[in-house]
Design an enzyme around this catalytic site. Structure first.
Site, PDB file in Angstrom:
ATOM      1  N   HIS A  99       0.799  -1.194  -0.030  1.00  0.00           N
ATOM      2  CA  HIS A  99      -0.108  -0.053   0.020  1.00  0.00           C
ATOM      3  C   HIS A  99       0.818   1.217   0.059  1.00  0.00           C
ATOM      4  CE1 HIS A  99      -3.636  -2.148   0.513  1.00  0.00           C
ATOM      5  NE2 HIS A  99      -3.515  -2.711   1.673  1.00  0.00           N
ATOM      6  N   ASP A 106      -2.987 -10.497  -2.537  1.00  0.00           N
ATOM      7  CA  ASP A 106      -3.570  -9.975  -1.218  1.00  0.00           C
ATOM      8  C   ASP A 106      -4.915  -9.267  -1.511  1.00  0.00           C
ATOM      9  OD1 ASP A 106      -2.070  -8.600   1.662  1.00  0.00           O
ATOM     10  OD2 ASP A 106      -3.878  -7.654   0.647  1.00  0.00           O
ATOM     11  N   HIS A 139      -6.432  -6.995  -0.476  1.00  0.00           N
ATOM     12  CA  HIS A 139      -6.483  -5.325  -0.602  1.00  0.00           C
ATOM     13  C   HIS A 139      -5.845  -5.170  -1.844  1.00  0.00           C
ATOM     14  CE1 HIS A 139      -6.638  -6.281   3.841  1.00  0.00           C
ATOM     15  NE2 HIS A 139      -7.777  -5.278   3.513  1.00  0.00           N
ATOM     16  N   ASP A 174      -4.572 -12.647   3.551  1.00  0.00           N
ATOM     17  CA  ASP A 174      -5.832 -12.083   3.979  1.00  0.00           C
ATOM     18  C   ASP A 174      -6.984 -12.372   3.103  1.00  0.00           C
ATOM     19  OD1 ASP A 174      -4.570 -10.447   2.343  1.00  0.00           O
ATOM     20  OD2 ASP A 174      -4.640  -8.580   3.816  1.00  0.00           O
TER      21      ASP A 174
HETATM   22 ZN   LIG Z   1      -4.060  -7.043   2.619  1.00  0.00          ZN
END
Ligand SMILES: [Zn+2]
Length: 368
Positions: A144, A181, A183, A265
């Protein structure tokens, strides 16, 4: 029977000492928010390293010693203001990476540099031929982090810093990143938005985090692909997205090395996601990515650890991926496996298929 490979492995106890403090998962404690842990704690990572050891997998791996990324390494990706602020606050009492959701404690500047440097060391070992492929179990995560700030528990972009290192020092030009991931890999996307030599492919839960990035139509200059899977997607959707989007896109792009942002995740018991990928699903994805790298770039592939916040499930997912990388079966049985694998959630659903089909069309039209 798959072939055995020499797999590099990075882990350092200091990664577990990155202090994310007391939070209510994501939010500061106080008022009606009873103090608890931050979701991003050492637990899932330490316990994965523990299982790698206890299962005997560690004896099948080639230990790769992480080093600290230098300031020069970081500045190929991040702004001096960001690096300087993290260094300054880390020397005092710690602070936040930049978005208010990325707490760090005293000393985390060096630990974050060790995470980026761990991914560099893994890539270097693969590119020099010391190992066939590698897994960097690093912390804090990186995908991120933007050039000018950290966000979403990430301080520096471990994968991007490693990519710029191998481009500066090891004569590499074209690189592909595959991010599973849960996200969106917004950091790598933004850092390489204008770079035609870096392909980014992100599979993620649609509008989970960040909520305003990762749309299927966000293609940048043609080397950015997003597969925003609907909440509830399982092994079937993830494997289809790898097979129908990531594999043809990376193959057509013809990189010299593939990086994988490896987040666990998408697990059914992750506190931050709503997906249902099992350890078997992660193993199948990793095996397909290893095969992809063997066909596209001599097997050169580096996994760098990202998210995954279930302390009890992540170790089994991580071990499964290492089994795929090495070709070595530890015989360890994931206690969650049988019931999670039997879930009907793994069948590819029409609304998941539609997103994958759209991403595949877009990827195909990019003519990488
Ligand atoms: Zn994540």
């Amino acid at each position: 029977m798959s072939a055995r490979r020499r797999t590099g492995y990075v882990w350092h106890e200091r990664y577990a000492w990155h202090d994310t403090g007391t939070h209510v998962g994501i939010f500061p404690a106080g008022g009606f928010n009873q103090p608890h842990m931050t979701f991003e704690s050492a637990e899932s990572k330490s316990r994965m390293a523990g299982l790698v050891e206890v299962s005997g997998m560690v004896d099948e791996l080639v230990r790769v010693r992480p080093r600290m990324a230098t300031r020069e390494d970081l500045l190929r990706v991040h702004t001096a203001e960001h690096v300087d602020r993290i260094e300054r606050e880390s020397a005092d009492r710690g602070g936040d990476g930049g978005d208010g959701f990325t707490p760090f404690g005293r000393g985390s500047y060096d630990i974050a540099r060790l995470a980026a440097g761990g991914t560099i060391a893994a890539a270097e070992a693969v590119l020099t031929g010391d190992v066939d492929n590698a897994y960097a179990l690093v912390r804090p995560p990186g995908h991120h982090a933007r050039r000018e700030m950290g966000m979403g528990y990430c301080i520096f972009s471990n994968v991007c810093v490693a990519i710029e290192y191998v481009r500066a020092h090891l004569g590499v030009r074209r690189v592909a990143i595959v991010d599973y991931d849960v996200h969106h890999g917004n950091g790598a996307e933004s850092i390489f938005w204008d770079d035609p030599d870096i392909l980014t492919v992100s599979l993620h839960q649609d509008r989970l985090f960040p909520q305003d990035t990762g749309a299927v139509t966000d293609t940048a200059d043609g080397t950015n692909i997003n597969v925003p899977l609907p909440a509830g997607s399982g092994n079937g959707a993830y494997l289809a997205a790898i097979e129908r989007v990531a594999v043809p896109a990376v193959t057509a792009f013809a990189p010299e090395i593939v990086f994988v942002s490896s987040g666990f995740d998408p697990s059914p018991v992750d506190p931050l996601g709503c997906m249902t990928v099992t350890s078997g699903g992660f193993k199948d994805m990793a095996a397909r990515l290893v095969e992809l790298a063997e066909n596209a770039c001599g097997g050169r592939i580096v996994f760098s650890h990202e998210g995954g916040y279930s302390p009890v499930h992540v170790p089994f997912c991580g071990l499964a991926v290492l089994e795929a990388l090495t070709g070595h079966d530890t015989g360890v049985v994931d206690p969650f496996g049988q019931s999670f694998d039997a879930s009907p959630a793994h069948e590819l659903q029409p609304w998941q298929d539609a997103v994958i089909a759209q991403a595949a069309l877009i990827a195909d039209a990019l003519r990488l």
